[in-house]
Scaffold this active site. Structure first.
Site, PDB file in Angstrom:
ATOM      1  CG  HIS A   1      -8.027  29.297 -12.269  1.00  0.00           C
ATOM      2  ND1 HIS A   1      -6.792  29.087 -11.693  1.00  0.00           N
ATOM      3  CD2 HIS A   1      -8.846  29.699 -11.267  1.00  0.00           C
ATOM      4  CE1 HIS A   1      -6.856  29.370 -10.403  1.00  0.00           C
ATOM      5  NE2 HIS A   1      -8.082  29.746 -10.122  1.00  0.00           N
TER       6      HIS A   1
ATOM      7  CB  THR B   1     -13.292  31.006 -13.331  1.00  0.00           C
ATOM      8  OG1 THR B   1     -13.743  30.866 -11.984  1.00  0.00           O
ATOM      9  CG2 THR B   1     -13.452  29.671 -14.049  1.00  0.00           C
TER      10      THR B   1
END
Length: 346
Positions: free
Chosen positions: A47, A44
């Protein structure tokens, strides 16, 4: 109490972090300030680095949630932890007043705040969080190893929801960081685990950890799993690749009444062979984050050696080098889990 000067890494967009001096306010009632030792870089976080979550995190966010540290100060009304204790943060702050919370599913609260994304996170010297998010660690647990507890808790949640029983045949599709942790937790639970992965570097790590592996680019995965299971197929399948071939494989390798756990986040809607769910009475189980019991299980597995922390941790960089650490992880074919060393070990 006065504000404390600290160093923090701040995401500024465009694949850029700045390391700056800022301040940390004393903990308010119900809060705890933690002096962060280590913080892992997760998928994450990558990202965020790539700009895929700018609308959510903005350009002034301290990210990070896979952490370990030591309690620095506690706010009024906090009696669950004390300064000096080693802790980790379960980075979920629920509202307490939605249907999911009322049903006891606070981890998937309708208004859930994920600390380190929706709020500032752990890539700073002092992180102040709600007291209910903390788990106390054994004194003997190394803080670099403890930074793996959050992702191991993900794996513990996945395996618990699968209902895995000792002796069952397991296929983990995708041998990245979470896939490898799922494989280790499933093995610790007594599963006969095979890891399916196309990246040769990840296959090598899985084999180093003692797992049977299959490269579906070279070998027919279904035929290989059937040969290993007496033509039965896998009792439990974890889809951790987040790819269409992985989704295709999850129904193809499952035994009759197999339980399939969807672990990966799919950016686009995959096509799923629903006929197989009807024909073989398969079960599809969604697994999002974790609950308190998964954190406690993760702590126990790391302490017992069920997760090989030294092999999983492939890189450690100081907070001052966070930009370089993200850049190197982004292009590394071999890294599994990279840690940022934020502060001193206890």
């Amino acid at each position: 109490m006065a504000d404390t000067p600290i160093t923090a890494a701040i995401y500024r967009g465009n694949k850029t972090f700045t390391v700056e001096t800022t301040t940390s306010a004393p903990p308010a009632a119900g809060e705890v300030s933690v002096r962060v030792a280590y913080c892992g870089i997760c998928g994450t976080d990558m990202h965020v680095y790539h700009g895929n979550m700018d609308a959510r995190v903005g350009f002034e966010r301290v990210i990070g949630h896979e952490m370990s540290g030591v309690v620095a100060a506690v706010g009024a009304g906090v009696d669950t932890v004390s300064p000096g204790q080693k802790v980790v943060v379960r980075p979920l702050d629920h509202c307490g007043d939605c249907p999911a919370c009322h049903a006891g599913h606070q981890h998937i609260c309708h208004k859930l705040k994920f600390l380190g994304l929706d709020t500032n996170g752990a890539m700073q010297e002092i992180w102040t969080v709600p007291a209910h998010t903390l788990h106390v660690l054994p004194d003997a647990l190394r803080l670099d190893h403890a930074a793996l507890i959050e992702p191991v808790a993900v794996a513990c949640h996945d395996v618990r929801l699968s209902g895995l029983k000792a002796g069952e045949d397991v296929v983990v599709i995708g041998g990245g960081p979470i896939g490898i942790l799922v494989a280790m937790v499933a093995r610790d639970a007594g599963g006969n685990v095979v890891v399916s992965e196309v990246n040769p570097n990840r296959l090598a790590i899985a084999e180093k950890l003692g797992f049977a592996t299959v490269n579906p680019a070279d070998v027919d995965l279904v035929a290989e799993i059937n040969s290993r299971t007496g033509e039965k197929g896998a009792d439990v399948v974890f889809e951790v690749s987040g790819t269409q071939p992985g989704v295709d494989a999850m129904t193809a390798v499952g035994a009759t009444r197999a339980r399939i756990v969807m672990v990966a986040i799919n950016a686009q809607k995959p096509q799923i062979d629903l006929f197989q769910f009807f024909w073989r009475e398969l079960q599809l189980i969604g697994a999002r984050v974790y609950e308190p019991e998964d954190y406690e299980k993760a702590i126990g597995i790391i302490v017992s050696g069920g997760v090989d922390a030294d092999t999983v941790i492939t890189d450690v960089a100081p907070l001052a080098d966070i930009q370089k650490a993200f850049e190197e992880l982004d292009r590394s074919p071999t890294a599994l889990k990279s840690l940022i060393k934020v502060g001193a070990d206890a």
